[in-house]
Design a protein around this motif. Sequence first.
Motif, PDB file in Angstrom:
ATOM      1  N   GLN A  28       0.829  -1.208   0.000  1.00  0.00           N
ATOM      2  CA  GLN A  28       0.000   0.000   0.000  1.00  0.00           C
ATOM      3  C   GLN A  28       0.862   1.256   0.000  1.00  0.00           C
ATOM      4  OE1 GLN A  28      -3.326  -0.978   2.969  1.00  0.00           O
ATOM      5  NE2 GLN A  28      -4.324  -0.377   1.080  1.00  0.00           N
ATOM      6  N   GLU A  29       1.967   1.204   0.740  1.00  0.00           N
ATOM      7  CA  GLU A  29       2.861   2.380   0.763  1.00  0.00           C
ATOM      8  C   GLU A  29       3.514   2.582  -0.611  1.00  0.00           C
ATOM      9  OE1 GLU A  29       4.080   2.466   5.524  1.00  0.00           O
ATOM     10  OE2 GLU A  29       5.366   1.385   4.101  1.00  0.00           O
ATOM     11  N   GLU A  30       3.904   1.495  -1.223  1.00  0.00           N
ATOM     12  CA  GLU A  30       4.514   1.576  -2.556  1.00  0.00           C
ATOM     13  C   GLU A  30       3.539   2.157  -3.580  1.00  0.00           C
ATOM     14  OE1 GLU A  30       7.840   1.547  -2.146  1.00  0.00           O
ATOM     15  OE2 GLU A  30       7.800   0.642  -4.179  1.00  0.00           O
ATOM     16  N   ILE A  31       2.295   1.704  -3.497  1.00  0.00           N
ATOM     17  CA  ILE A  31       1.289   2.211  -4.434  1.00  0.00           C
ATOM     18  C   ILE A  31       1.084   3.710  -4.217  1.00  0.00           C
ATOM     19  CG2 ILE A  31      -1.182   2.128  -5.041  1.00  0.00           C
ATOM     20  CD1 ILE A  31      -1.027  -0.932  -4.516  1.00  0.00           C
ATOM     21  N   LYS A  32       1.026   4.097  -2.972  1.00  0.00           N
ATOM     22  CA  LYS A  32       0.819   5.508  -2.666  1.00  0.00           C
ATOM     23  C   LYS A  32       1.980   6.354  -3.223  1.00  0.00           C
ATOM     24  CE  LYS A  32      -0.672   8.501   1.125  1.00  0.00           C
ATOM     25  NZ  LYS A  32      -1.762   9.084   0.350  1.00  0.00           N
ATOM     26  N   ARG A  33       3.172   5.772  -3.155  1.00  0.00           N
ATOM     27  CA  ARG A  33       4.362   6.488  -3.596  1.00  0.00           C
ATOM     28  C   ARG A  33       4.442   6.560  -5.130  1.00  0.00           C
ATOM     29  NH1 ARG A  33       9.761   5.446  -4.326  1.00  0.00           N
ATOM     30  NH2 ARG A  33       9.416   3.201  -4.305  1.00  0.00           N
ATOM     31  N   CYS A  34       4.035   5.505  -5.814  1.00  0.00           N
ATOM     32  CA  CYS A  34       4.328   5.390  -7.249  1.00  0.00           C
ATOM     33  C   CYS A  34       3.145   5.613  -8.200  1.00  0.00           C
ATOM     34  CB  CYS A  34       4.888   3.998  -7.561  1.00  0.00           C
ATOM     35  SG  CYS A  34       6.318   3.554  -6.582  1.00  0.00           S
ATOM     36  N   MET A  43      -3.543  -5.839  -7.033  1.00  0.00           N
ATOM     37  CA  MET A  43      -2.545  -6.529  -6.214  1.00  0.00           C
ATOM     38  C   MET A  43      -3.217  -7.516  -5.251  1.00  0.00           C
ATOM     39  SD  MET A  43       0.394  -5.646  -7.273  1.00  0.00           S
ATOM     40  CE  MET A  43       1.635  -6.023  -6.024  1.00  0.00           C
ATOM     41  N   MET A  44      -4.325  -7.093  -4.672  1.00  0.00           N
ATOM     42  CA  MET A  44      -5.037  -7.997  -3.752  1.00  0.00           C
ATOM     43  C   MET A  44      -5.474  -9.264  -4.480  1.00  0.00           C
ATOM     44  SD  MET A  44      -7.366  -5.202  -1.703  1.00  0.00           S
ATOM     45  CE  MET A  44      -8.141  -6.198  -0.465  1.00  0.00           C
ATOM     46  N   LEU A  45      -5.958  -9.065  -5.679  1.00  0.00           N
ATOM     47  CA  LEU A  45      -6.448 -10.209  -6.447  1.00  0.00           C
ATOM     48  C   LEU A  45      -5.306 -11.148  -6.837  1.00  0.00           C
ATOM     49  CD1 LEU A  45      -9.153 -11.203  -7.317  1.00  0.00           C
ATOM     50  CD2 LEU A  45      -8.968  -9.859  -9.424  1.00  0.00           C
ATOM     51  N   ARG A  46      -4.188 -10.549  -7.242  1.00  0.00           N
ATOM     52  CA  ARG A  46      -3.021 -11.382  -7.581  1.00  0.00           C
ATOM     53  C   ARG A  46      -2.588 -12.234  -6.393  1.00  0.00           C
ATOM     54  NH1 ARG A  46      -0.816  -6.833 -10.388  1.00  0.00           N
ATOM     55  NH2 ARG A  46      -0.576  -7.303 -12.601  1.00  0.00           N
ATOM     56  N   ILE A  47      -2.540 -11.583  -5.235  1.00  0.00           N
ATOM     57  CA  ILE A  47      -2.085 -12.307  -4.036  1.00  0.00           C
ATOM     58  C   ILE A  47      -3.087 -13.404  -3.661  1.00  0.00           C
ATOM     59  CG2 ILE A  47      -1.654 -12.064  -1.549  1.00  0.00           C
ATOM     60  CD1 ILE A  47      -0.563  -9.189  -2.289  1.00  0.00           C
ATOM     61  N   THR A  48      -4.362 -13.062  -3.750  1.00  0.00           N
ATOM     62  CA  THR A  48      -5.380 -14.071  -3.409  1.00  0.00           C
ATOM     63  C   THR A  48      -5.277 -15.262  -4.359  1.00  0.00           C
ATOM     64  OG1 THR A  48      -6.796 -12.272  -2.667  1.00  0.00           O
ATOM     65  CG2 THR A  48      -7.818 -14.429  -2.888  1.00  0.00           C
ATOM     66  N   GLU A  49      -4.967 -14.967  -5.608  1.00  0.00           N
ATOM     67  CA  GLU A  49      -4.795 -16.067  -6.565  1.00  0.00           C
ATOM     68  C   GLU A  49      -3.609 -16.963  -6.186  1.00  0.00           C
ATOM     69  OE1 GLU A  49      -5.596 -16.376 -10.568  1.00  0.00           O
ATOM     70  OE2 GLU A  49      -3.498 -16.200 -11.160  1.00  0.00           O
ATOM     71  N   ARG A  50      -2.517 -16.343  -5.780  1.00  0.00           N
ATOM     72  CA  ARG A  50      -1.353 -17.142  -5.354  1.00  0.00           C
ATOM     73  C   ARG A  50      -1.717 -18.027  -4.162  1.00  0.00           C
ATOM     74  NH1 ARG A  50       3.849 -15.155  -6.516  1.00  0.00           N
ATOM     75  NH2 ARG A  50       3.676 -14.112  -8.529  1.00  0.00           N
ATOM     76  N   ILE A  51      -2.471 -17.428  -3.230  1.00  0.00           N
ATOM     77  CA  ILE A  51      -2.861 -18.202  -2.043  1.00  0.00           C
ATOM     78  C   ILE A  51      -3.781 -19.349  -2.465  1.00  0.00           C
ATOM     79  CG2 ILE A  51      -4.054 -18.102   0.190  1.00  0.00           C
ATOM     80  CD1 ILE A  51      -3.214 -15.146   0.375  1.00  0.00           C
ATOM     81  N   ASN A  54       7.620  -3.049  -8.278  1.00  0.00           N
ATOM     82  CA  ASN A  54       8.323  -4.311  -8.453  1.00  0.00           C
ATOM     83  C   ASN A  54       7.390  -5.444  -8.009  1.00  0.00           C
ATOM     84  OD1 ASN A  54      10.137  -6.344  -8.696  1.00  0.00           O
ATOM     85  ND2 ASN A  54      11.831  -5.141  -7.853  1.00  0.00           N
ATOM     86  N   ILE A  55       6.437  -5.732  -8.864  1.00  0.00           N
ATOM     87  CA  ILE A  55       5.298  -6.578  -8.479  1.00  0.00           C
ATOM     88  C   ILE A  55       5.739  -7.925  -7.921  1.00  0.00           C
ATOM     89  CG2 ILE A  55       3.277  -7.807  -9.383  1.00  0.00           C
ATOM     90  CD1 ILE A  55       2.897  -5.481 -11.320  1.00  0.00           C
ATOM     91  N   GLU A  56       6.590  -8.603  -8.672  1.00  0.00           N
ATOM     92  CA  GLU A  56       6.955  -9.967  -8.279  1.00  0.00           C
ATOM     93  C   GLU A  56       7.619 -10.010  -6.895  1.00  0.00           C
ATOM     94  OE1 GLU A  56       6.590 -13.567  -8.116  1.00  0.00           O
ATOM     95  OE2 GLU A  56       5.512 -12.448  -9.661  1.00  0.00           O
ATOM     96  N   GLU A  57       8.538  -9.090  -6.697  1.00  0.00           N
ATOM     97  CA  GLU A  57       9.256  -9.061  -5.417  1.00  0.00           C
ATOM     98  C   GLU A  57       8.310  -8.753  -4.249  1.00  0.00           C
ATOM     99  OE1 GLU A  57      12.585  -6.221  -4.390  1.00  0.00           O
ATOM    100  OE2 GLU A  57      13.474  -7.426  -6.020  1.00  0.00           O
ATOM    101  N   LEU A  58       7.423  -7.775  -4.465  1.00  0.00           N
ATOM    102  CA  LEU A  58       6.475  -7.387  -3.410  1.00  0.00           C
ATOM    103  C   LEU A  58       5.580  -8.570  -3.040  1.00  0.00           C
ATOM    104  CD1 LEU A  58       5.448  -3.845  -4.719  1.00  0.00           C
ATOM    105  CD2 LEU A  58       6.586  -4.310  -2.533  1.00  0.00           C
ATOM    106  N   ILE A  59       5.091  -9.243  -4.062  1.00  0.00           N
ATOM    107  CA  ILE A  59       4.185 -10.369  -3.796  1.00  0.00           C
ATOM    108  C   ILE A  59       4.928 -11.494  -3.080  1.00  0.00           C
ATOM    109  CG2 ILE A  59       2.819 -12.203  -4.882  1.00  0.00           C
ATOM    110  CD1 ILE A  59       1.860 -10.206  -6.920  1.00  0.00           C
TER     111      ILE A  59
END
Length: 405
Positions: free
Chosen positions: A248-254, A267-275, A370-375
Amino acid sequence: MQYNEIMVRYGELSTKGKNKKKFINKLVQNVRFALYDFNQLNVTGERDRMHLELNGADSDLVLERLKSIFGIQNFSPVMRLERDIEKMKIVAVDMVQELYSEGKSFKITTRRADHEFSLDTDEINHLLGSEVLKNIDGIKVKMKNPDINIRVEIRNEGIFLSSQTILGAGGLPVGSSGKGMLMLSGGIDSPVAGYLTMKRGVEIEAVHFYSPPYTSSKSLQKAKDLTSKLAAFVGNIVFIEVPFTEIQEEIKRCVPEGYSMTVTRRMMLRITERIREKQNGLAIVNGESLGQVASQTLHSMLAINDVTSTPIIRPVVSMDKNEIIDLAQRIDTFELSIQPFEDCCTIFAPATPKTRPDLEKARRYEARLNIEELIQRVMDNLVFSEIKVGETSEIQQADKYSSLL
Ligand code: ATP
Ligand code: MG
């Protein structure tokens, strides 16, 4: 009356053809699980009926628990008898007597699954009906809406008499339709979405995003308490905490403010999919209701849904808020949901999120992260727990299900 069994009728399950056995076994398993602390109970699932031999267990307590188990159309406390016509007469009269007061009417309704039995349904109705008339002064027979209806079932397993039919929760046995990941906030809608999905036989695991220190431990506890409410329908539910602060901080910044909500949801959806992959789930469930807020317009859904091809179940998508609230009250989540604790999404919410986000722009802005790293960091720090029905907290004392465990 001291009933000796409870008879459960399946409803929709009966139409499941080849899978019927699988469904019934699942339901038997769920019923045993929900009633695990009644040691003396004996549960057997036959083709058309489930039988719970009470062996002295308190029938009222057992009946109460059965009400929230999906896959049950209705159920009755019954007297099970051997195939003895004289005993049948005595019990029928006793049952009517117990409910009778002056002016009340009655009727006998017989079903005969066992066609070998010496009497047919009409003969049994007459036989028992005249026995009641002979023994109870002033009682009248009434075919339409009688005050007392004695149901008699002649089955291979025995003869069953009942005077009461209790509506079950309907739906399909939880677990018979696979598993889904419920995106559970602390709001009104997502618990209702979870309930409706379980109703169709889907086992759920609750995925909750939280952003300390912006969100407090109380808001996390609230999501857990809501999960505990949902566990009333299944016994226990896996709860997965997703640490979301850094993203959330990264999104706010970028990301430009107008697109921060869209990117956050992606991002929430991507993470939920991984889970979901990790947990062997088959679907994602959320509490979106069309047009309710900016993130729930069709334009937004298109821009957000873009990140996954996993089926997303939105059980409340076409419901109005007051319809959702009615359900929330029925499943006892409403009072908890309206407690004022911050949600990670509302804290970072822009003043004016786009109601018609452009998919290409969302992708472009998001590429700054940096989507992959964050996730990956999030996935490495998930916290799993198992939440049982009736688990209480400082927010939710005096839970009405607390007697269950
Ligand atoms: P709800 O009443 O379920 O919170 P809402 O109307 O407040 O829904 P949003 O806050 O926009 O709507 O959220 C839409 C959906 O996104 C929620 O129903 C839920 O499925 C998911 N969601 C929102 N916040 C979270 C969170 N912190 N953790 C997990 N899922 C969330
Ligand atoms: Mg919300």
